[in-house]
Scaffold this active site. Structure first.
Site, short mmCIF file in Angstrom:
data_model
loop_
_atom_site.label_atom_id
_atom_site.label_comp_id
_atom_site.label_asym_id
_atom_site.label_seq_id
_atom_site.Cartn_x
_atom_site.Cartn_y
_atom_site.Cartn_z
N GLU A 18 36.10 42.07 34.49
CA GLU A 18 37.16 41.07 34.38
C GLU A 18 36.89 39.89 35.29
O GLU A 18 36.35 40.06 36.38
CB GLU A 18 38.48 41.73 34.82
CG GLU A 18 39.53 41.74 33.73
CD GLU A 18 40.86 42.28 34.24
OE1 GLU A 18 41.05 43.50 34.18
OE2 GLU A 18 41.69 41.48 34.68
N HIS A 80 42.84 35.18 33.48
CA HIS A 80 41.98 36.35 33.65
C HIS A 80 41.49 36.81 32.28
O HIS A 80 42.06 36.46 31.26
CB HIS A 80 42.68 37.47 34.42
CG HIS A 80 43.76 38.20 33.67
ND1 HIS A 80 45.02 37.68 33.47
CD2 HIS A 80 43.75 39.41 33.06
CE1 HIS A 80 45.74 38.56 32.79
NE2 HIS A 80 45.01 39.61 32.51
N HIS A 82 40.19 39.76 29.45
CA HIS A 82 40.37 41.13 28.96
C HIS A 82 39.10 41.52 28.22
O HIS A 82 38.98 41.25 27.03
CB HIS A 82 41.58 41.20 28.01
CG HIS A 82 42.89 41.29 28.69
ND1 HIS A 82 44.08 41.32 27.99
CD2 HIS A 82 43.22 41.38 29.99
CE1 HIS A 82 45.08 41.41 28.86
NE2 HIS A 82 44.60 41.44 30.07
N ASP A 93 50.40 43.07 33.67
CA ASP A 93 50.38 41.60 33.64
C ASP A 93 51.80 41.05 33.61
O ASP A 93 52.14 40.14 34.37
CB ASP A 93 49.64 41.08 32.40
CG ASP A 93 48.14 41.33 32.47
OD1 ASP A 93 47.62 41.50 33.58
OD2 ASP A 93 47.52 41.34 31.40
ZN LIG Z 1 45.52 41.46 31.84
#
Ligand SMILES: [Zn+2]
Length: 125
Positions: A18, A80, A82, A93
């Protein structure tokens, strides 16, 4: 290169891990936002958990806040990736979303970028 292209590139480079970062720019009163700079946040998690979990370094965040003080820039939101997962917020989240901030999620697979979505106040924007 637009900021969306830059975070897309970062998501691909970080794959299968990530990536995460800060969106800097300006919030308009009408709810619109403008991103002028991005700052990648280092992931504190090492090893196995890196693909699915992200923990930002609070010191780094503090340094960015200090850096933009008086510059007219503000923290617009966060992005961010995934890896191998849809661009929809996980329960974690949603729990961490601060009202008024933009959250951009990049869905990335081995083949490249699958989807990029932005959310604000838990709503797609
Ligand atoms: Zn996430």
């Amino acid at each position: 290169m637009s900021w969306r292209q830059r975070i897309a590139e970062e998501a691909q480079q970080s794959y299968p891990h990530e990536c995460c970062g800060i969106l800097l720019g300006k919030n308009a009163p009408d709810g619109k936002f403008e991103v002028t700079e991005i700052r990648a946040l280092p992931n504190r998690i090492q090893g196995e958990g890196r693909g699915t979990h992200f923990e930002a370094d609070p010191l780094f965040l503090y340094q960015v806040e200090r850096e933009i003080e008086g510059s007219g820039l503000e923290i617009v939101g966060f992005y961010h990736s995934h890896p191998d997962y849809e661009a929809i917020p996980s329960r974690e989240d949603v729990e961490n979303m601060v009202p008024g901030l933009v959250y951009v999620i990049i869905s990335v697979t081995r083949e490249g970028i699958a989807d990029i979505r932005s959310y604000k106040n838990d709503i797609k924007c």
